[in-house]
Every structure is written in structure tokens, then in C-alpha cells.
Design a protein around this motif. Structure first.
Motif, PDB file in Angstrom:
ATOM      1  N   VAL A  54     -26.708  -7.275 -82.261  1.00 43.76           N
ATOM      2  CA  VAL A  54     -27.277  -5.939 -82.042  1.00 43.76           C
ATOM      3  C   VAL A  54     -26.505  -5.193 -80.952  1.00 43.76           C
ATOM      4  O   VAL A  54     -26.149  -4.018 -81.112  1.00 43.76           O
ATOM      5  N   LEU A  55     -26.224  -5.880 -79.850  1.00 45.75           N
ATOM      6  CA  LEU A  55     -25.554  -5.230 -78.724  1.00 45.75           C
ATOM      7  C   LEU A  55     -24.111  -4.854 -79.058  1.00 45.75           C
ATOM      8  O   LEU A  55     -23.660  -3.747 -78.745  1.00 45.75           O
ATOM      9  N   VAL A  56     -23.382  -5.756 -79.688  1.00 52.35           N
ATOM     10  CA  VAL A  56     -21.995  -5.427 -80.030  1.00 52.35           C
ATOM     11  C   VAL A  56     -21.965  -4.389 -81.146  1.00 52.35           C
ATOM     12  O   VAL A  56     -21.028  -3.574 -81.231  1.00 52.35           O
ATOM     13  N   GLY A  57     -23.001  -4.385 -81.993  1.00 55.55           N
ATOM     14  CA  GLY A  57     -23.103  -3.334 -82.999  1.00 55.55           C
ATOM     15  C   GLY A  57     -23.294  -1.971 -82.364  1.00 55.55           C
ATOM     16  O   GLY A  57     -22.743  -0.968 -82.824  1.00 55.55           O
ATOM     17  N   ALA A  58     -24.071  -1.936 -81.275  1.00 53.56           N
ATOM     18  CA  ALA A  58     -24.263  -0.679 -80.551  1.00 53.56           C
ATOM     19  C   ALA A  58     -22.952  -0.208 -79.932  1.00 53.56           C
ATOM     20  O   ALA A  58     -22.623   0.987 -79.970  1.00 53.56           O
ATOM     21  N   VAL A  59     -22.198  -1.132 -79.373  1.00 52.21           N
ATOM     22  CA  VAL A  59     -20.907  -0.769 -78.776  1.00 52.21           C
ATOM     23  C   VAL A  59     -19.941  -0.279 -79.851  1.00 52.21           C
ATOM     24  O   VAL A  59     -19.262   0.744 -79.692  1.00 52.21           O
ATOM     25  N   ALA A  60     -19.883  -1.006 -80.971  1.00 48.92           N
ATOM     26  CA  ALA A  60     -18.946  -0.650 -82.041  1.00 48.92           C
ATOM     27  C   ALA A  60     -19.308   0.663 -82.718  1.00 48.92           C
ATOM     28  O   ALA A  60     -18.450   1.300 -83.336  1.00 48.92           O
ATOM     29  N   ALA A  61     -20.570   1.072 -82.610  1.00 50.70           N
ATOM     30  CA  ALA A  61     -20.999   2.327 -83.239  1.00 50.70           C
ATOM     31  C   ALA A  61     -20.537   3.551 -82.464  1.00 50.70           C
ATOM     32  O   ALA A  61     -20.687   4.675 -82.952  1.00 50.70           O
ATOM     33  N   THR A  62     -19.993   3.351 -81.275  1.00 49.24           N
ATOM     34  CA  THR A  62     -19.485   4.471 -80.485  1.00 49.24           C
ATOM     35  C   THR A  62     -17.988   4.631 -80.726  1.00 49.24           C
ATOM     36  O   THR A  62     -17.315   3.686 -81.143  1.00 49.24           O
ATOM     37  N   PRO A  63     -17.434   5.816 -80.471  1.00 49.28           N
ATOM     38  CA  PRO A  63     -15.978   5.984 -80.576  1.00 49.28           C
ATOM     39  C   PRO A  63     -15.261   5.049 -79.604  1.00 49.28           C
ATOM     40  O   PRO A  63     -15.794   4.723 -78.542  1.00 49.28           O
ATOM     41  N   LEU A  70     -20.987  -0.592 -70.186  1.00 47.86           N
ATOM     42  CA  LEU A  70     -21.652  -0.431 -68.893  1.00 47.86           C
ATOM     43  C   LEU A  70     -23.166  -0.342 -69.070  1.00 47.86           C
ATOM     44  O   LEU A  70     -23.927  -0.938 -68.291  1.00 47.86           O
ATOM     45  N   ALA A  71     -23.604   0.381 -70.098  1.00 47.77           N
ATOM     46  CA  ALA A  71     -25.043   0.497 -70.361  1.00 47.77           C
ATOM     47  C   ALA A  71     -25.644  -0.865 -70.688  1.00 47.77           C
ATOM     48  O   ALA A  71     -26.728  -1.215 -70.199  1.00 47.77           O
ATOM     49  N   VAL A  72     -24.927  -1.647 -71.490  1.00 49.52           N
ATOM     50  CA  VAL A  72     -25.408  -2.991 -71.829  1.00 49.52           C
ATOM     51  C   VAL A  72     -25.454  -3.870 -70.583  1.00 49.52           C
ATOM     52  O   VAL A  72     -26.429  -4.598 -70.348  1.00 49.52           O
ATOM     53  N   GLY A  73     -24.405  -3.796 -69.765  1.00 50.83           N
ATOM     54  CA  GLY A  73     -24.365  -4.607 -68.554  1.00 50.83           C
ATOM     55  C   GLY A  73     -25.483  -4.265 -67.581  1.00 50.83           C
ATOM     56  O   GLY A  73     -26.146  -5.158 -67.035  1.00 50.83           O
ATOM     57  N   LEU A  74     -25.705  -2.977 -67.368  1.00 49.72           N
ATOM     58  CA  LEU A  74     -26.788  -2.562 -66.470  1.00 49.72           C
ATOM     59  C   LEU A  74     -28.153  -2.950 -67.033  1.00 49.72           C
ATOM     60  O   LEU A  74     -29.050  -3.366 -66.290  1.00 49.72           O
ATOM     61  N   GLY A  75     -28.290  -2.825 -68.347  1.00 50.22           N
ATOM     62  CA  GLY A  75     -29.550  -3.217 -68.969  1.00 50.22           C
ATOM     63  C   GLY A  75     -29.840  -4.698 -68.791  1.00 50.22           C
ATOM     64  O   GLY A  75     -30.967  -5.091 -68.463  1.00 50.22           O
ATOM     65  N   LEU A  76     -28.817  -5.518 -68.987  1.00 46.47           N
ATOM     66  CA  LEU A  76     -28.997  -6.959 -68.793  1.00 46.47           C
ATOM     67  C   LEU A  76     -29.336  -7.286 -67.344  1.00 46.47           C
ATOM     68  O   LEU A  76     -30.193  -8.137 -67.073  1.00 46.47           O
ATOM     69  N   LEU A  77     -28.670  -6.610 -66.417  1.00 45.77           N
ATOM     70  CA  LEU A  77     -28.933  -6.860 -65.000  1.00 45.77           C
ATOM     71  C   LEU A  77     -30.376  -6.516 -64.638  1.00 45.77           C
ATOM     72  O   LEU A  77     -31.082  -7.312 -63.995  1.00 45.77           O
ATOM     73  N   LEU A 104     -29.049 -20.112 -79.426  1.00 38.86           N
ATOM     74  CA  LEU A 104     -29.479 -19.678 -80.757  1.00 38.86           C
ATOM     75  C   LEU A 104     -30.065 -18.268 -80.712  1.00 38.86           C
ATOM     76  O   LEU A 104     -29.745 -17.413 -81.547  1.00 38.86           O
ATOM     77  N   ILE A 105     -30.893 -18.014 -79.716  1.00 39.94           N
ATOM     78  CA  ILE A 105     -31.528 -16.703 -79.587  1.00 39.94           C
ATOM     79  C   ILE A 105     -30.498 -15.619 -79.271  1.00 39.94           C
ATOM     80  O   ILE A 105     -30.639 -14.464 -79.684  1.00 39.94           O
ATOM     81  N   ALA A 106     -29.453 -16.006 -78.551  1.00 44.27           N
ATOM     82  CA  ALA A 106     -28.464 -15.015 -78.115  1.00 44.27           C
ATOM     83  C   ALA A 106     -27.659 -14.433 -79.268  1.00 44.27           C
ATOM     84  O   ALA A 106     -27.147 -13.312 -79.161  1.00 44.27           O
ATOM     85  N   VAL A 107     -27.551 -15.157 -80.380  1.00 41.87           N
ATOM     86  CA  VAL A 107     -26.687 -14.699 -81.478  1.00 41.87           C
ATOM     87  C   VAL A 107     -27.179 -13.391 -82.099  1.00 41.87           C
ATOM     88  O   VAL A 107     -26.418 -12.412 -82.168  1.00 41.87           O
ATOM     89  N   PRO A 108     -28.430 -13.307 -82.583  1.00 36.26           N
ATOM     90  CA  PRO A 108     -28.858 -12.023 -83.161  1.00 36.26           C
ATOM     91  C   PRO A 108     -28.869 -10.885 -82.152  1.00 36.26           C
ATOM     92  O   PRO A 108     -28.504  -9.746 -82.488  1.00 36.26           O
ATOM     93  N   THR A 109     -29.265 -11.176 -80.916  1.00 33.68           N
ATOM     94  CA  THR A 109     -29.254 -10.126 -79.894  1.00 33.68           C
ATOM     95  C   THR A 109     -27.832  -9.643 -79.629  1.00 33.68           C
ATOM     96  O   THR A 109     -27.591  -8.443 -79.463  1.00 33.68           O
ATOM     97  N   ILE A 163     -24.859 -14.293 -74.242  1.00 36.52           N
ATOM     98  CA  ILE A 163     -24.749 -12.935 -74.780  1.00 36.52           C
ATOM     99  C   ILE A 163     -23.436 -12.294 -74.350  1.00 36.52           C
ATOM    100  O   ILE A 163     -22.726 -11.683 -75.166  1.00 36.52           O
ATOM    101  N   ALA A 164     -23.102 -12.436 -73.071  1.00 34.56           N
ATOM    102  CA  ALA A 164     -21.859 -11.844 -72.568  1.00 34.56           C
ATOM    103  C   ALA A 164     -20.644 -12.422 -73.288  1.00 34.56           C
ATOM    104  O   ALA A 164     -19.705 -11.687 -73.645  1.00 34.56           O
ATOM    105  N   ALA A 165     -20.652 -13.727 -73.528  1.00 36.28           N
ATOM    106  CA  ALA A 165     -19.515 -14.372 -74.188  1.00 36.28           C
ATOM    107  C   ALA A 165     -19.384 -13.919 -75.642  1.00 36.28           C
ATOM    108  O   ALA A 165     -18.285 -13.586 -76.112  1.00 36.28           O
ATOM    109  N   ILE A 166     -20.502 -13.885 -76.356  1.00 36.17           N
ATOM    110  CA  ILE A 166     -20.454 -13.513 -77.775  1.00 36.17           C
ATOM    111  C   ILE A 166     -20.082 -12.045 -77.940  1.00 36.17           C
ATOM    112  O   ILE A 166     -19.229 -11.690 -78.768  1.00 36.17           O
TER     113      ILE A 166
END
Length: 246
Positions: free
Chosen positions: A27-36, A45-52, A19-24, A149-152
Motif C-alpha cells: 500500500v505504501l509503495v503504491g502510494a509513492v509510485a502513484a506520484t510523479p 517523507l510523508a510515509v516516514g513522518l507517518g511511521l514516526l 508477514l503483516i508488513a507485506v500488504p502494508t 516496512i522500510a526495507a520492503i
């Protein structure tokens, strides 16, 4: 704290993680989609490193404890990241309207995605420990949250890569969800109860639908303008050919 695993607590933590993973994830996929589109790999890669890094900090706080430094790092990263994602969403809309700002929006999106991903696992540790006194259950919660989060994010990014109109919808949904997450974090820091996760999910999905429709309209208009421009470019050559034959 113990290493005993209570199945009931484990199931409760797992459901909370999903449940918690959905809004997060929005946000994360929105950040990715906001880039070209060519920059999606860098944003991912930034999201992956941040999660790690976030998982490492979260597990560190579980095993060896903390004087509050790790929690503070997570809170600062989350707040700054959410602010960046909100700004990136604004620039994504401006870019869709041909108002510029694509490069700045890309920088904000990549930075914001990485910071939110860093703060997410750390932010959830107190919740997991409140739901269970078992260290193993808390660790399982961190891992389940990461997998969810990774799956969504992967699923939504895959859809956006095939349907360009969804990109704007995801950017808008990410920015709006980030805004409500930011408000919730600030309320929690002030001692309040924050905004419900279900409320943020509903708001994010509504923003996704509205943004996708708007993205489809803008994409149609862009294609139409390009066709008209191509026709105008081709007209002089056609006219010259006709004059030559006459």
C-alpha cells in the motif's frame, strides 16, 4: 504486563511482523509510485513522518495505556489513508492512459501514504499484546514491523525507479491491497475476523504482475507515439531542405 522476554513469543511476534508488513508495504509503495517521479521524495517523507508519529503513539499506548483515544486515531487514520491510496491508484491509471488527474492523484497519494503509515503501528499493538504479555516484546514488534516496512518499501521503490513499467504495477497493487485492507479493517470493527494476510499478499502480487505488464505495454505505446510525433515534426524541415537544394 511484565518486562520478561519469552524467546518463543518474541520469535512469533517477529514472524507476524514480517508477514503483516507485506500488504502494508504494498500500500505504501503504491502510494509513492502513484506520484510523479520528482515527487517521490515528498511521498517518502510523508510515509516516514507517518511511521514516526505512529510509532510514538503506539509506544505511548504501551507504556502509559490509553482510554481508546489512540486506537481510535489509528483506525481513523488507517481508513482515511486507505481511501486516499485507492483513489490515487485510480488516478495513476488515468494518468497512464493520458486522461489527466496527475496533480490530484499526487495529493491523494502523499496524504494517503502518510495516514496509512501513521495508523499501521497503532493498529498492530493489540495483536502484539495478545501474543505476549511482555512490554518489551510488544516494543520489539513495533520496531521489527517498522524495519520490515522500510526495507520492503525501499526495495520495491528502487526497482520502480529503474523499471518505469513497474510503477503502474505498484500503483495498482497498492490500490487493490488497500481496498482489501479497508474491507478487513471494517470487518474487524464490526466484530468479524477480517481477511487473511496471506490472501491479501497473493492478491497484491497478482495485481503487481498484471499492472506491470499493462505498464510495460502503455510505456511502449507512449514511446512509439513520441517517436512518431518527432518524425512528423522533422518531416517538414527535411522537405524544405530538399526543396531548397532543388
Amino acid at each position: 504486563m511484565s518486562f520478561d522476554v519469552n524467546p518463543t513469543e518474541l520469535v512469533a511476534v517477529a514472524l507476524a511482523c514480517v508477514l503483516i508488513a507485506v500488504p502494508t508495504s504494498l500500500v505504501l509503495v503504491g502510494a509513492v509510485a502513484a506520484t510523479p517521479r520528482p515527487s517521490w521524495n515528498r511521498a517518502g517523507l510523508a510515509v516516514g513522518l507517518g511511521l514516526l508519529l505512529g510509532v510514538i503513539l503506539a509506544l505511548t499506548s504501551v507504556f502509559i495505556g490509553s482510554d481508546g483515544t489512540i486506537a481510535t486515531i489509528g483506525q481513523i487514520a488507517m481508513i482515511l489513508g486507505l481511501l486516499c491510496v485507492i483513489a490515487a491508484g485510480v488516478f495513476a491509471v488515468l494518468t497512464a492512459l493520458d486522461r489527466g488527474g496527475e496533480q490530484l492523484g499526487m495529493i491523494l497519494a502523499i496524504t494517503g501514504g502518510g495516514l496509512v503509515a501513521l495508523g499501521e503501528p497503532v493498529q498492530n499493538i493489540p495483536l502484539f499484546l495478545a501474543m505476549s504479555s511482555s512490554v518489551l516484546v510488544a516494543i520489539a514488534g513495533v520496531i521489527i514491523d517498522l524495519v520490515a516496512i522500510a526495507a520492503i518499501v525501499g526495495a520495491l521503490a528502487g526497482i520502480a525507479s529503474r523499471v518505469p513499467a513497474v510503477r503502474l504495477g505498484l500503483s495498482l497493487a497498492g490500490a487493490i491491497t488497500a481496498l482489501f485492507l479497508l474491507i478487513s479493517v471494517l470487518i474487524l470493527l464490526g466484530g468479524g475476523s477480517g481477511i487473511g494476510v496471506s490472501t491479501m499478499i497473493v492478491i497484491g502480487l497478482v495485481a503487481l504482475a498484471i499492472g506491470s505488464i499493462a505498464g510495460g505495454v502503455l510505456e511502449t505505446l507512449r514511446v512509439r507515439r513520441n517517436r512518431q510525433g518527432a518524425d512528423h515534426t522533422a518531416d517538414p524541415a527535411t522537405s524544405a531542405g530538399r526543396d531548397g537544394r532543388s
